[in-house]
Write a protein that holds these residues in place. Structure first.
Motif, PDB file in Angstrom:
ATOM      1  N   PRO A  18       1.146  -1.155   0.180  1.00 40.31           N
ATOM      2  CA  PRO A  18       0.189   0.001   0.310  1.00 40.31           C
ATOM      3  C   PRO A  18       0.326   1.272   0.138  1.00 40.31           C
ATOM      4  CG  PRO A  18       0.217  -0.574   2.208  1.00 40.31           C
ATOM      5  CD  PRO A  18       0.713  -1.899   1.004  1.00 40.31           C
ATOM      6  N   TYR A  20       0.605   5.821   0.232  1.00 42.55           N
ATOM      7  CA  TYR A  20      -0.006   6.738   0.735  1.00 42.55           C
ATOM      8  C   TYR A  20       0.929   7.950   0.682  1.00 42.55           C
ATOM      9  CZ  TYR A  20      -3.345  10.692   2.193  1.00 42.55           C
ATOM     10  OH  TYR A  20      -3.417  11.813   2.396  1.00 42.55           O
ATOM     11  N   ILE A  51      -0.773  -0.691  -3.521  1.00 40.30           N
ATOM     12  CA  ILE A  51      -1.498   0.436  -4.693  1.00 40.30           C
ATOM     13  C   ILE A  51      -2.019   1.420  -4.101  1.00 40.30           C
ATOM     14  CG2 ILE A  51      -4.483   0.346  -3.850  1.00 40.30           C
ATOM     15  CD1 ILE A  51      -2.485  -2.813  -3.017  1.00 40.30           C
ATOM     16  N   ASP A  52      -1.982   2.352  -5.276  1.00 35.72           N
ATOM     17  CA  ASP A  52      -2.080   3.428  -4.243  1.00 35.72           C
ATOM     18  C   ASP A  52      -3.107   3.744  -3.813  1.00 35.72           C
ATOM     19  OD1 ASP A  52      -1.589   6.851  -4.591  1.00 35.72           O
ATOM     20  OD2 ASP A  52      -3.128   7.176  -5.537  1.00 35.72           O
ATOM     21  N   ASP A  53      -3.257   4.762  -2.032  1.00 34.59           N
ATOM     22  CA  ASP A  53      -4.748   4.638  -2.008  1.00 34.59           C
ATOM     23  C   ASP A  53      -4.497   6.321  -1.610  1.00 34.59           C
ATOM     24  OD1 ASP A  53      -6.166   4.650   0.377  1.00 34.59           O
ATOM     25  OD2 ASP A  53      -5.232   5.048   2.221  1.00 34.59           O
ATOM     26  N   HIS A  83      -4.586   2.739   5.611  1.00 37.38           N
ATOM     27  CA  HIS A  83      -3.685   1.642   5.592  1.00 37.38           C
ATOM     28  C   HIS A  83      -4.218  -0.228   5.666  1.00 37.38           C
ATOM     29  CE1 HIS A  83      -0.848  -1.568   6.674  1.00 37.38           C
ATOM     30  NE2 HIS A  83       0.288  -1.361   6.163  1.00 37.38           N
ATOM     31  N   THR A  86      -6.552  -0.632   2.636  1.00 40.56           N
ATOM     32  CA  THR A  86      -6.032  -0.934   1.017  1.00 40.56           C
ATOM     33  C   THR A  86      -4.904  -2.059   1.508  1.00 40.56           C
ATOM     34  OG1 THR A  86      -5.296   1.525   1.274  1.00 40.56           O
ATOM     35  CG2 THR A  86      -4.733   0.457   0.055  1.00 40.56           C
ATOM     36  N   VAL A  87      -4.693  -2.713   2.723  1.00 44.89           N
ATOM     37  CA  VAL A  87      -4.027  -3.841   3.203  1.00 44.89           C
ATOM     38  C   VAL A  87      -4.914  -4.886   2.685  1.00 44.89           C
ATOM     39  CG1 VAL A  87      -3.066  -5.538   4.200  1.00 44.89           C
ATOM     40  CG2 VAL A  87      -2.127  -2.897   4.409  1.00 44.89           C
ATOM     41  N   TYR A  89      -7.668  -4.553   0.876  1.00 39.76           N
ATOM     42  CA  TYR A  89      -7.805  -4.457  -0.623  1.00 39.76           C
ATOM     43  C   TYR A  89      -7.120  -5.205  -1.951  1.00 39.76           C
ATOM     44  CZ  TYR A  89      -8.556  -2.088  -5.336  1.00 39.76           C
ATOM     45  OH  TYR A  89      -9.305  -1.781  -6.469  1.00 39.76           O
ATOM     46  N   GLY A  90      -5.550  -4.858  -1.428  1.00 37.73           N
ATOM     47  CA  GLY A  90      -4.491  -5.863  -1.871  1.00 37.73           C
ATOM     48  C   GLY A  90      -4.869  -7.196  -1.624  1.00 37.73           C
ATOM     49  N   GLN A 104       3.314  -9.306   2.123  1.00 35.70           N
ATOM     50  CA  GLN A 104       2.752  -7.802   2.045  1.00 35.70           C
ATOM     51  C   GLN A 104       3.966  -7.013   2.852  1.00 35.70           C
ATOM     52  OE1 GLN A 104       1.721  -6.299   5.200  1.00 35.70           O
ATOM     53  NE2 GLN A 104       1.940  -3.821   4.367  1.00 35.70           N
ATOM     54  N   ASP A 106       5.264  -2.630   3.166  1.00 38.20           N
ATOM     55  CA  ASP A 106       5.359  -1.473   3.269  1.00 38.20           C
ATOM     56  C   ASP A 106       6.480  -0.112   2.302  1.00 38.20           C
ATOM     57  OD1 ASP A 106       2.880  -0.892   4.594  1.00 38.20           O
ATOM     58  OD2 ASP A 106       3.648  -0.267   6.863  1.00 38.20           O
TER      59      ASP A 106
END
Length: 248
Positions: A18, A20, A51-53, A83, A86-87, A89-90, A104, A106
């Motif tokens: 993720p 941001y 994934i751009d949050d 975060h 978004t995680v 979602y990924g 995963q 960061d």
């Protein structure tokens, strides 16, 4: 011990990151992790998924430019949700797009791609491999937060965890897919709850020490005041979820 479901060369690895407002870090981070996906390319099926949050800077543009010549990289942008969501979602993206293993980390550059191989080599021996930040370099305040979180988890879930929220974890996609519905889509501490789920369901977990450096650039979006608010809400959410989840 889990049995291998795929040949070593065919295992599809999805690395979920993720991001941001990480324009200062993101290029360095993806340059470090893309070779890992290339090495474990899963016969072309592996992916580095960033994934751009909903960043307010040019993180997404940097990612898109970098991905143009890298077929194993997928860049996604979405509305800002934090975060944890978004995680999650990924993770959902990975299991829906054919991942065999999901890893995963960061986008702040605190973890090292060079330490990934020791996790990968043990992927068939454990259900969940977690990086243990035994010597954190990101400030004493963060160490205190981790210790308090550990106590809160023990109180609410009656579960003992060594490092619940670490952004360095490798999971079998089939089992992750089974547990994702237990995590609310908007839950801020997705990795924490996921660690608790694996623990309470008595899955085979391995904590391995990792290097955890200071943030390599940019500014952390979560200050201590916000941490306190998150902690208070988490206590309430944890109690509720402990009653709602079927731990059998």
């Amino acid at each position: 011990m889990r049995q291998a479901l795929h040949s070593a060369s065919g295992d599809k690895l999805f690395i979920v990151i993720p991001a941001y407002n990480e324009s200062e870090n993101i290029l360095r981070v993806v340059e470090g992790w893309y070779p890992v996906v290339e090495k474990h390319n899963g016969e072309g099926g592996s992916r580095l998924v960033v994934i751009d949050d909903g960043s307010k800077d040019n993180t997404y543009e940097i990612l898109c430019e970098y991905a143009t010549a890298r077929p194993l990289m997928t860049v996604i942008t979405k509305k800002n949700s934090g975060h944890g969501p978004t995680v999650r979602y990924g993770y959902q993206y990975a299991v829906e797009h054919g991942a065999d293993y999901v890893f995963q980390t960061d986008s702040d550059g605190q973890t090292l791609p060079s330490e990934f191989e020791q996790f990968w080599e043990k992927r068939n021996k454990y259900d969940l491999l977690i990086g243990w930040r035994n010597h954190r370099k990101d400030g004493f305040g963060r160490v205190v937060v981790t210790r308090v979180l550990r106590m809160v988890i023990a109180h609410c879930f009656h579960a003992a965890v060594k490092d619940a929220n670490t952004p360095y974890r490798l999971m079998h996609a089939d089992q992750l897919k089974e547990y994702l519905p237990l995590i609310p889509e908007d839950f801020f501490l997705s990795n924490v709850l996921l660690t608790v789920i694996y623990t309470r369901k008595k899955k085979n977990i391995c904590y391995m020490p990792i290097t955890f450096r200071p943030r390599q650039g940019g500014v952390n979006s979560i200050n201590y005041k916000r941490m306190v608010k998150i902690g208070i809400k988490a206590l309430s959410d944890f109690r509720r979820l402990n009653k709602e989840i079927d731990w059998s």
